[in-house]
Write a protein that holds these residues in place. Sequence first.
Motif, mmCIF file in Angstrom:
data_model
loop_
_atom_site.group_PDB
_atom_site.id
_atom_site.type_symbol
_atom_site.label_atom_id
_atom_site.label_comp_id
_atom_site.label_asym_id
_atom_site.label_seq_id
_atom_site.Cartn_x
_atom_site.Cartn_y
_atom_site.Cartn_z
ATOM 1 N N LEU A 173 0.863 -1.183 0.000
ATOM 2 C CA LEU A 173 0.000 0.000 0.000
ATOM 3 C C LEU A 173 0.894 1.226 0.000
ATOM 4 O O LEU A 173 1.415 1.631 1.037
ATOM 5 C CB LEU A 173 -0.925 -0.032 1.219
ATOM 6 C CG LEU A 173 -1.890 -1.231 1.266
ATOM 7 C CD1 LEU A 173 -1.332 -2.363 2.107
ATOM 8 C CD2 LEU A 173 -3.259 -0.835 1.796
ATOM 9 N N GLU A 174 1.079 1.798 -1.172
ATOM 10 C CA GLU A 174 2.053 2.880 -1.326
ATOM 11 C C GLU A 174 1.445 4.268 -1.212
ATOM 12 O O GLU A 174 2.151 5.234 -0.980
ATOM 13 C CB GLU A 174 2.746 2.751 -2.699
ATOM 14 C CG GLU A 174 3.541 1.463 -2.835
ATOM 15 C CD GLU A 174 4.076 1.226 -4.241
ATOM 16 O OE1 GLU A 174 3.750 2.036 -5.145
ATOM 17 O OE2 GLU A 174 4.810 0.254 -4.426
ATOM 18 N N ALA A 175 0.128 4.351 -1.404
ATOM 19 C CA ALA A 175 -0.506 5.674 -1.424
ATOM 20 C C ALA A 175 -1.435 5.840 -0.229
ATOM 21 O O ALA A 175 -1.941 4.856 0.326
ATOM 22 C CB ALA A 175 -1.279 5.852 -2.725
ATOM 23 N N PRO A 176 -1.668 7.082 0.164
ATOM 24 C CA PRO A 176 -2.535 7.328 1.320
ATOM 25 C C PRO A 176 -3.954 6.819 1.065
ATOM 26 O O PRO A 176 -4.426 6.828 -0.067
ATOM 27 C CB PRO A 176 -2.557 8.856 1.452
ATOM 28 C CG PRO A 176 -1.463 9.368 0.585
ATOM 29 C CD PRO A 176 -1.141 8.328 -0.420
ATOM 30 N N GLY A 177 -4.588 6.394 2.132
ATOM 31 C CA GLY A 177 -5.999 6.014 2.051
ATOM 32 C C GLY A 177 -6.266 4.762 1.235
ATOM 33 O O GLY A 177 -7.398 4.532 0.823
ATOM 34 N N THR A 178 -5.271 3.944 1.003
ATOM 35 C CA THR A 178 -5.514 2.703 0.263
ATOM 36 C C THR A 178 -5.940 1.607 1.230
ATOM 37 O O THR A 178 -5.675 1.681 2.428
ATOM 38 C CB THR A 178 -4.257 2.266 -0.516
ATOM 39 O OG1 THR A 178 -3.136 2.292 0.381
ATOM 40 C CG2 THR A 178 -3.979 3.199 -1.673
ATOM 41 N N ARG A 179 -6.595 0.583 0.667
ATOM 42 C CA ARG A 179 -7.111 -0.486 1.521
ATOM 43 C C ARG A 179 -6.826 -1.854 0.907
ATOM 44 O O ARG A 179 -6.824 -2.000 -0.317
ATOM 45 C CB ARG A 179 -8.624 -0.339 1.697
ATOM 46 C CG ARG A 179 -9.002 0.725 2.725
ATOM 47 C CD ARG A 179 -10.499 0.831 2.840
ATOM 48 N NE ARG A 179 -11.091 1.283 1.585
ATOM 49 C CZ ARG A 179 -12.177 0.754 1.041
ATOM 50 N NH1 ARG A 179 -12.787 -0.248 1.622
ATOM 51 N NH2 ARG A 179 -12.659 1.224 -0.092
ATOM 52 N N ALA A 180 -6.633 -2.826 1.758
ATOM 53 C CA ALA A 180 -6.383 -4.176 1.250
ATOM 54 C C ALA A 180 -6.957 -5.217 2.184
ATOM 55 O O ALA A 180 -7.036 -5.010 3.395
ATOM 56 C CB ALA A 180 -4.887 -4.411 1.087
ATOM 57 N N ASP A 228 3.858 -5.373 7.626
ATOM 58 C CA ASP A 228 5.014 -4.495 7.591
ATOM 59 C C ASP A 228 4.497 -3.049 7.573
ATOM 60 O O ASP A 228 4.088 -2.543 6.540
ATOM 61 C CB ASP A 228 5.823 -4.829 6.316
ATOM 62 C CG ASP A 228 7.030 -3.927 6.150
ATOM 63 O OD1 ASP A 228 7.276 -3.080 7.037
ATOM 64 O OD2 ASP A 228 7.719 -4.067 5.128
ATOM 65 N N GLY A 229 4.468 -2.447 8.763
ATOM 66 C CA GLY A 229 3.935 -1.090 8.856
ATOM 67 C C GLY A 229 5.056 -0.075 8.761
ATOM 68 O O GLY A 229 6.070 -0.197 9.439
ATOM 69 N N GLN A 274 1.226 -11.146 2.808
ATOM 70 C CA GLN A 274 2.038 -10.035 3.271
ATOM 71 C C GLN A 274 1.365 -8.722 2.927
ATOM 72 O O GLN A 274 0.877 -8.534 1.820
ATOM 73 C CB GLN A 274 3.417 -10.082 2.623
ATOM 74 C CG GLN A 274 4.391 -9.140 3.320
ATOM 75 C CD GLN A 274 5.693 -9.038 2.570
ATOM 76 O OE1 GLN A 274 5.714 -8.634 1.426
ATOM 77 N NE2 GLN A 274 6.779 -9.406 3.227
ATOM 78 N N ILE A 275 1.343 -7.839 3.921
ATOM 79 C CA ILE A 275 0.781 -6.522 3.717
ATOM 80 C C ILE A 275 1.828 -5.518 4.157
ATOM 81 O O ILE A 275 2.340 -5.605 5.268
ATOM 82 C CB ILE A 275 -0.493 -6.351 4.555
ATOM 83 C CG1 ILE A 275 -1.643 -7.136 3.927
ATOM 84 C CG2 ILE A 275 -0.866 -4.903 4.686
ATOM 85 C CD1 ILE A 275 -2.868 -7.132 4.783
ATOM 86 N N ALA A 276 2.155 -4.606 3.273
ATOM 87 C CA ALA A 276 3.119 -3.572 3.632
ATOM 88 C C ALA A 276 2.439 -2.216 3.499
ATOM 89 O O ALA A 276 1.973 -1.852 2.425
ATOM 90 C CB ALA A 276 4.346 -3.652 2.718
ATOM 91 N N GLY A 277 2.351 -1.498 4.616
ATOM 92 C CA GLY A 277 1.694 -0.187 4.607
ATOM 93 C C GLY A 277 2.737 0.907 4.686
ATOM 94 O O GLY A 277 3.466 1.012 5.662
#
Lengths: 412, 241
Positions: free
Chosen positions: A284-291, A341-342, A309-312
């Motif tokens: 999630l590279e951009a603000p306000g994205t959701r997964a 991965d925050g 894997q989720i990378a914020g």
Amino acid sequence: MPEKLRERIEELKRLARAAEDKPAALGMDIDLARFGEQPPGYDYREALQHISELDPEEMARTGVRVDARERAGSFVQIDDTVVHASALEEGIEVMGTREALETYEWLWDYYWKAVPVDMDKYTAAVELHPFDGYFIHALPGARIIYPLQACMYLRSPRYIQRLHNLIVVEEGAELHIITGCASEHEIESALHAGVSEFYVKRNAKLTFTMVHNWHPNMYVRPRSGILVEEGATFINNYICMEPVLYLQTYPTARLRGEGAVARFNSMMVASPGSVMDVGSRVILEAPGTRAEVISRAVTRAGEIIARGQIAGKAPGIKAHLECHGLILDKGGRIYAIPELDGGDPDVDMSHEAAVGKIAQEEVEYLMARGLSEEEATSAIVRGFLNVRIEGLPPQLEREIQRLMEESESKAL
Amino acid sequence: MLEIKGLKVEVEGREILHGVDLSIDCGQTHVLFGMNGSGKTTLLMAIMGFPRYRVTAGSIRFKGQDLAGLSVDERARLGIGMMFQRPPTVRGIKLMQMARLIPAREERDINVLAGELNLADFLERDINHGFSGGEIKRSELLQLLVQDPNLVLLDEPESGVDMENMQVIGEYIRSLLQKDRRRTRDHCGLIITHTGYILDHVEADVGHVMCDGRLVCSGNPREMLEDIRENGFEECSRCVR
Ligand SMILES: Nc1ncnc2c1ncn2[C@@H]1O[C@H](COP(=O)(O)OP(=O)(O)OP(=O)(O)O)[C@@H](O)[C@H]1O
Ligand SMILES: [Mg+2]
């Protein structure tokens, strides 16, 4: 061909050659020299009915209807040959990838941009040898109601089926794809190496439902990358309930524009002897994205490695990972590896994983209503696998439900 | 119809029922009173045949057949049905789906039934998932109505049910027990109740009090309820009627 393009192609070949022996980051290494055979060619068929190499039942199980009713178009490839490509609705284009690259110079801008060509020996093999695959293009603003169907069929033994698929959904368009990959029943060992690159542009929506029907001698190495722009949505449904020798895949979606959304739903059943190493990764590279990444794994003495894997990396993102596994028989194994991965103080990320056996209390509850133990178990396992997939048109939801039920009844 | 003799039941190595005798004739409805933890639910679970409830002595006969060795589903198909006090949540199975899975003796319109039980909005929900106490009772009743068993085992059917729904539940329990037919009745029931409210809707023939794993007293259910209301269960354990 313009000089710049020629240079780029040379560069890609060079990168691919350098990666020719590069083992994949995950999964057992496969010696590609084992698969040296050349498949025959096949004639192009105007009508799906004339594709006699595939039996209609097998096709139906991968979501492909021979009558193409309620379908926006069809694509069928056998081994390395495109045998059918048709678009039935306005606003959509379907053709073989090689033909598309010859037709549209602009398409080279999408070539190896979502998946690195030198990722591993499988991506390299796709670049360095003859390949084909589908190019599916939804034009700007096109709302394509019916799903487009695509079937990749592997018929010849001892060879590597190399695919390179390019899917471009232009701004504001909506497209649903149902695609099945299958192999001949009695096939001897073969390898499927499939690259798929998805581009979901601003405010567009793509749902991609894939059913895999392999056979116990198949090695499978799909390599997928998805780029999702501002306000766009990508939904991936993956169903794999047939035996396979060794499947390893880890599609990666990058949410690059504000408000982009990605959802991955995977439903897997591993038979004895099958190894399925299946993951989903969202960056999630951009603000306000959701997964949202959801997987349901059931094993009957097979092995499933369920990765997620989720990378914020931006503020205001929200993401959830859920991985549930059921081990039905002795000798089965489920290895769930959820990773978060925050990288920003303002992220909301969570995961949930649970692996275990079927709850005896639930089985007995159903038995108390008169269901036999087998009926009760099978109903519970089906219920477990049936993830509710949000955001689908009802007709497609029913279709996916049907596909899932068919796969389940065969697997369980 | 149901004949229990000298029944001893163990749960996780601990004996809970210490010798229960109970006989329910065809067409009869019995009610079971007793303190928390006295073994009422255990008795029902043992009749239904759940493996955790191990019968160590005595026998249960139903329709003349010894139930020993019969699995839960065999008992259900023989005509025993149970409303659970605390049924498990089953994720992924919707109430509608469940109702359709139950082997039914007669086709019933599930939508209509659900409508009347105020459950229309629950048919597409995972069974028992987030159901309130009263909703669970109604969902259990819906399933029992589809199953239509000869021996109806109800574990506290009224607990958690509001007044309005009590009326509906009472009515359907009457129909489960075929209260409106007398001569041709081939159903019977065993109902666990603390409050006795169910007796305002369903006439019962015999009452029993369970005390510490034994049935210590039997008699007219209404009189017994009065007694219990006045004197509590203390008297019951001493009373040998
Ligand atoms: N599955 C179990 N595991 C352990 N103990 C149990 C189990 N089931 C019942 N028991 C014990 O057996 C005893 C009787 O329980 P039971 O549920 O039959 O009581 P009950 O009469 O139905 O009580 P209530 O009125 O509270 O529902 C209790 O002490 C309870 O803790
Ligand atoms: Mg109880």
